[in-house]
Enzyme design. Structure first.
Site, PDB file in Angstrom:
ATOM      1  N   GLY A 232       0.805  -1.213   0.000  1.00  0.00           N
ATOM      2  CA  GLY A 232       0.000   0.000   0.000  1.00  0.00           C
ATOM      3  C   GLY A 232       0.836   1.260   0.000  1.00  0.00           C
ATOM      4  N   GLY A 318      -2.614  -7.323   2.694  1.00  0.00           N
ATOM      5  CA  GLY A 318      -1.779  -8.513   2.752  1.00  0.00           C
ATOM      6  C   GLY A 318      -2.058  -9.463   1.600  1.00  0.00           C
ATOM      7  N   HIS A 491      34.423   7.617   1.652  1.00  0.00           N
ATOM      8  CA  HIS A 491      33.813   8.927   1.888  1.00  0.00           C
ATOM      9  C   HIS A 491      33.820   9.735   0.593  1.00  0.00           C
ATOM     10  CE1 HIS A 491      32.785  12.700   3.845  1.00  0.00           C
ATOM     11  NE2 HIS A 491      33.806  13.268   3.196  1.00  0.00           N
TER      12      HIS A 491
END
Length: 513
Positions: A232, A318, A491
């Site tokens: 949903g 579901g 990084h």
């Protein structure tokens, strides 16, 4: 005519080869017409025999078939529909991700490009093209599965597979006569279908499931989503980005209730920025459709009635295991109270040579979980000894930001009274996230209070679906929070947030907050 009459109505009795005809000719010469009757019965009713038959071609099924073939077993795949790939590839994972990406691009163009210095005066949405691109992605992906079946020498049978007995599968196509095949081992991978509520009539026109939501002809102005779970929220976010007014109605007091509650709060906060309206602790009691729209009624937590008038109602409460037409009773199998097929840790059913995997058995209904179970079943059949650690199966929500988690949630640790410590790091403190304007969300690391072993990692943020793999690897090798905090992370990257959260979990040593 004699041959046709002798096999009428017998599934699988239509495979006549030159070898059979030659043998029948020799029989006539030696023994007369009596032999013809005997050998017709023998040869024409011979079924194709396999080492492994897989019923269902979703991610669990086709992976099980491939692994079986790799291990040297003669393998057949039985699929109800004309295209392979099951729900995931055709009306689930793949098409929804295609629409999620397209809608995110459109949303960025409208709301973020100008900040990057990219200006346009007339952004237009071609919804039909968006749906068409989605269909093309599905077509290419399904074609890839067809190729893999041919590459691995797997026979594909199209039709509904149904047990005749514990070793025989009848295959009933949409057109033509039924046939039968036999297998030494059988793997059931028939998946699941969208669930509903008893009082809701899913007409697939105005009251729809995820299947119909992926192929709407026009962009709705208004949509009510019943259920704040993964499906949903993903589809709700697609339409919210495109301009639809979306209301999510959820019975519980949180969205994505099976995941860590902190991540649910983070995601809801972010989706509200899209304009999504959430109605938690609301019990839907009535859904009435007409030709022009739908009226949805619910009671809130105070018992007051709330009503929405909407273009479409997406029912996403579901999914349920799908075994219709399988006739498991004929194989000596039975279903549990939730319609699932009981299996052991090797995916073996109560009938030792029959296995079941994926959404049709216990556990989370996830494509990658089904794949792992398919591999286990194939390897057990081949005499190997694989295993699955279900605690290390990650769960992902492909909204933006994405949500991903593996291991135990904080709520689960509290309920089981496991001593733990927690460390978090927000993406607003990440240089990489600031550079891409993806600062919503955070990473949470949960570690054992005494041993420092990682018990769970949960992420709401950019590329969480990809980042969670680091957490799975770490937990597979029983890493500690200290281990992750000592590992060099490139990084600037989003994954630095995992290291910072691990540092926060070890004596509150995060460096960038």
């Amino acid at each position: 005519m004699f041959i046709g009459d002798s096999t009428q109505g017998i599934p699988g009795c239509n495979r006549v080869t030159k070898k059979h005809i030659f043998s029948l000719t020799i029989a006539v010469a030696k023994h007369g017409s009596t032999a013809i009757i005997a050998r017709c019965s023998l040869y024409l009713c011979i079924m194709e025999s396999y080492d492994v038959i897989v019923i269902g071609s979703g991610p669990g099924g086709y992976v099980a078939a491939i692994r079986s073939a790799q291990l040297g077993n003669k393998t057949a795949l039985v699929e109800k529909y004309s295209s392979l790939g099951g729900t995931c590839l055709n009306v689930g994972c793949i098409p929804s991700k295609a629409l999620l990406d397209s809608s995110e691009h459109y949303h960025q163009a409208l709301h973020q490009f100008s900040e990057h210095g990219i200006h346009a005066t007339d952004w237009k949405l071609d919804f039909k093209q968006m749906i068409s691109r989605k269909a093309g992605v599905v077509e290419q992906t399904v074609a890839g599965i067809d190729f893999l079946m041919k590459k691995n020498g797997i026979d594909v049978h199209t039709g509904i597979g149904s047990f005749v007995d514990a070793h025989t599968i009848a295959i009933t196509p949409n057109k033509g006569k039924a046939t039968s095949i036999s297998g030494k081992h059988i793997i059931i991978a028939t998946g699941s279908k969208p669930a509903s509520l008893p009082f809701i009539n899913v007409d697939k026109k105005r009251v729809i499931t995820s299947t119909e939501a992926l192929s709407l002809k026009d962009l709705p102005k208004h949509m009510v989503v019943i259920g704040g779970g993964v499906i949903g929220l993903e589809l709700g976010s697609v339409y919210a980005r495109l301009g639809t007014e979306v209301h999510v109605v959820e019975y519980q007091d949180t969205i994505i209730p099976t995941m860590d509650r902190t991540m649910g709060k983070e995601l809801m906060r972010s989706m509200k920025k899209l304009g999504v309206k959430f109605h938690l602790q609301h019990g839907v009691k009535e859904v009435k459709a007409s030709a022009k729209g739908v009226v949805v009624k619910a009671d809130n937590k105070k018992g007051q009635e709330v009503e929405w008038k909407t273009d479409y109602c997406l029912v996403s409460v579901g999914r349920r295991p799908f075994t219709a037409g399988l006739n498991v009773e004929a194989a000596g199998l039975s279903l549990d109270e939730r319609g699932r097929i009981p299996v052991d840790q090797q995916m073996r059913t109560a009938v030792p040579h029959i296995f079941a995997i994926g959404d049709v058995v216990r556990g989370a209904m996830l494509a990658h979980k089904a794949e792992e179970e398919g591999v286990v079943a194939a390897e057990v059949i081949a005499g190997q000894h694989p295993h699955i650690d279900y605690n290390l199966i990650p769960n992902v929500v492909y909204t933006w930001p994405e949500v991903a988690g593996v291991g135990q949630t904080e709520e689960q640790l509290k309920a089981s009274e496991v001593p733990y410590k927690s460390g978090s790091f927000p993406f607003k403190a990440s240089g990489r996230a600031r550079a891409s304007m993806d600062t919503d969300g955070s990473v949470k690391v949960l570690a054992h209070a005494d041993t420092d072993e990682i018990l769970g990692i949960h992420i709401c943020g950019p590329r969480a679906a990809d980042m969670i793999a680091e957490a799975v690897v770490a937990m597979e090798f029983r890493a500690t929070a200290e281990d992750i905090s000592r590992m060099s992370h490139a990084h600037p990257t989003f994954t630095e947030a995992i290291k910072e959260a691990a540092l926060a979990a070890t004596d509150n040593r995060a460096l960038h907050i």
